[in-house]
Design a protein around this motif. Structure first.
Motif, mmCIF file in Angstrom:
data_model
loop_
_atom_site.group_PDB
_atom_site.id
_atom_site.type_symbol
_atom_site.label_atom_id
_atom_site.label_comp_id
_atom_site.label_asym_id
_atom_site.label_seq_id
_atom_site.Cartn_x
_atom_site.Cartn_y
_atom_site.Cartn_z
ATOM 1 N N ARG A 82 1.961 29.876 7.282
ATOM 2 C CA ARG A 82 1.712 28.266 8.223
ATOM 3 C C ARG A 82 2.040 27.335 7.636
ATOM 4 O O ARG A 82 2.111 27.358 6.592
ATOM 5 N N VAL A 98 -9.376 30.696 7.976
ATOM 6 C CA VAL A 98 -8.260 32.289 8.897
ATOM 7 C C VAL A 98 -6.805 31.979 9.313
ATOM 8 O O VAL A 98 -6.125 32.077 8.896
ATOM 9 N N THR A 277 -13.340 26.353 11.913
ATOM 10 C CA THR A 277 -12.664 26.814 12.678
ATOM 11 C C THR A 277 -12.515 27.979 13.330
ATOM 12 O O THR A 277 -11.770 27.086 14.302
ATOM 13 N N GLY A 282 -11.834 27.315 19.094
ATOM 14 C CA GLY A 282 -12.170 28.448 20.673
ATOM 15 C C GLY A 282 -12.752 26.944 22.002
ATOM 16 O O GLY A 282 -12.992 26.928 22.575
ATOM 17 N N THR A 285 -8.649 24.549 23.321
ATOM 18 C CA THR A 285 -7.664 25.592 23.881
ATOM 19 C C THR A 285 -7.949 26.371 24.969
ATOM 20 O O THR A 285 -7.966 25.937 25.797
ATOM 21 N N MET A 341 -1.693 29.708 31.808
ATOM 22 C CA MET A 341 -0.862 29.888 30.658
ATOM 23 C C MET A 341 0.686 29.891 29.905
ATOM 24 O O MET A 341 0.732 29.006 29.405
ATOM 25 N N GLU A 430 -14.985 33.966 29.070
ATOM 26 C CA GLU A 430 -15.324 32.278 29.623
ATOM 27 C C GLU A 430 -15.182 31.830 31.272
ATOM 28 O O GLU A 430 -15.675 31.157 32.093
#
Ligand code: HEM
Length: 478
Positions: A82, A98, A277, A282, A285, A341, A430
């Motif tokens: 990254r 992470v 993080t 979570g 997004t 998506m 979810e």
């Protein structure tokens, strides 16, 4: 599939077409950060799926070809990483974990995170998930009774933060019923500021603190206080129950157990950073994906009717889905989410940095060159399928023995390779819970902007629908 091999010959990056850069600022002056992905997509139409770009003084290639993108994403953590400056910025806000870790550091943290989000953990968490979903239904009941339009993103982000905090940290944050002291309100400031700083030509905040930086510091201090409080409470729990060290029940306990384990290499900073993080990763997004899916369902009545029919058949007289309902299916919901998506990926731009000399296609790249991967163009390319720009969830129908079609293969909303999103099963769970509950109990009266215009895409680390409001009415089925 093209392989990422060290360059021998091949085109030089400067030989590629692309917008002309300014001496110090590169192409940044021509880009509005909030619409960066759409501007890069327009240039991909103009210059082709591989073109040159300058992010300040950094040389970059913009990559819109899914096969090249997949090759880059798979070649991690060794070949690509990254963005280094993003790692520094994430570290500055105390969220190094992470997502921003690299090499062995990343491997260690990734194992812990993967385990915490695996299917057995999700199953054990189901009763709490049901409680959080019941609260969402109560919020929607109140909205249906009043007939008021509700801010969809805020509603959904409170839901996703409560779910992630419950699963990963073992606490009932209940931001849905206690919005005033909601950690989520402070968390929401982090992504927009990170985006602004990633794209800044000069790191002003390291020299002067503008009023916006001071306000951001205050939000950050509240977030860190809350996270440190959560860690202290978990440590106390573990001090009373030693079995939690050997069999941690959630990510936070697993991180604490690993931190206490000599030689684990996990620092206190990594512990705090990983809590932040997962809360951040979570939240937007999943909430933004749900927002886009609901908007698409509202504008496609035929698809919506089919989905409601499926949900009604599964739920019958129940108001909320059970764990068996979720396990059995909601295939129509899954297909709608996959399709949403594909058309509206909430991570439309992934920026990576080459660790060593490499190639993308026939272009030779020096170490440190950036690859700005555009995740959408390949998945909506009409050369792959004539209906590529249409919302057709049925294209995701599972047909045993049939190979994925070209659009499905090109759609990578959760990334690809070893760093594929570890929260994807949770996110899908979810989304099934929210969509089944909403469509079974309520009519969608409207999902859109207040003035009725089409919602615009905005990028603040993740891509969201600007000003999306929802109005619901009760479905009188029960
Ligand atoms: C619809 C919802 C979601 C989408 C579209 C999404 C998308 C992504 C994408 C594109 C990446 C980068 C992958 C790559 O570099 O190849 C990522 C990474 C990540 N996501 Fe998600 N995500 C979602 C939900 C979640 C949830 C619910 C969590 C956890 C609570 C989560 C946690 C993470 C983490 C920790 C990473 C970093 C993984 C690593 O670098 O090894 N995500 N996600």
């Amino acid at each position: 599939m093209p392989a990422a091999t060290p360059p021998s010959a091949g085109r030089r990056i400067d030989a590629l077409p692309g917008p002309s850069p300014w001496p110090l600022l590169g192409n940044l002056l021509k880009v509005d950060p909030l619409r960066m992905h759409t501007q890069l997509e327009r240039w991909a139409d103009e210059y082709g799926p591989l073109y040159r770009f300058r992010l300040g003084r950094r040389k970059a290639v913009v990559v819109a070809e899914p096969e090249h993108i997949a090759t880059i994403l798979r070649d991690r953590p060794d070949g690509w990483r990254r963005l280094r400056s993003m790692q520094t910025l994430i570290g500055e806000v105390g969220a190094h974990g992470v997502f921003s870790a690299e090499g062995d550091d990343w491997r260690r943290q990734r194992r812990l995170v993967m385990k915490a989000f695996d299917p057995p953990h999700l199953q054990r968490y189901f009763p709490s998930l049901l409680r959080v979903t019941e609260r969402l239904r109560a919020c929607l009941d109140a909205a249906a009774d009043s007939g008021a339009a509700v801010d969809l993103q805020t509603l959904l982000m409170r839901y996703t933060v409560d779910v992630t905090a419950g699963l990963a940290l073992g606490i009932d944050m209940n931001t849905q019923q206690h919005p005033d002291d909601a950690l989520q309100g402070h968390l929401d400031q982090v992504f927009p500021m990170l985006m602004k700083r990633i794209l800044a030509p000069f790191p002003w905040w390291r020299y002067v603190r503008l009023p916006s930086d001071r306000a951001f510091d205050r939000h950050l201090a509240r977030v860190h206080d809350a996270v440190e409080g959560l860690i202290a409470a978990a440590r106390e729990r573990m001090a009373h129950d030693h079995s939690l060290h050997d069999a941690p029940g959630n990510l936070l306990e697993a991180l604490i157990a690993a931190r206490d384990d000599e030689g684990s290499g996990l620092s206190e900073r990594d512990l705090v950073g990983n809590v932040l993080t997962v809360l951040l990763a979570g939240e937007d997004t999943t909430a933004n994906t749900l927002g886009w899916t609901l908007h698409l369902l509202h504008t496609h009545r035929d698809v919506r009717d089919e989905l409601v029919e499926e949900v009604d058949a599964v739920l019958g007289d129940d108001r909320l889905p059970s764990r068996f309902d979720v396990a059995r299916g909601f295939e129509a919901i899954e297909q709608c989410v996959e399709e949403a998506m594909r058309l509206r990926p909430v991570a439309p731009l992934l920026i990576l940095e080459a660790n060593a000399a490499t190639t993308v296609g026939d272009v030779a790249l020096e170490p440190g060159t950036l690859a700005m991967c555009l995740m959408r163009p390949g998945a909506v390319d009409v050369r792959r399928s004539a209906d590529a720009r249409e919302f057709r969830p049925r294209r995701w129908q599972r047909d045993p023995g049939q190979r994925q079609d070209a659009l499905q293969k090109a759609s990578m909303p959760f990334g690809a390779g070893p760093r594929l999103c570890p929260g994807r099963y949770l996110a899908m769970l979810e989304m099934k819970m929210v969509l089944a509950t909403l469509m079974h109990n309520f009519e969608l009266v409207s999902v859109g902007t207040e003035d009725g215009s089409a919602p615009e895409e905005r990028l603040a680390f993740t891509m969201f629908a600007m000003g999306l409001k929802i109005r619901v009415a009760p479905r009188r089925l029960h």
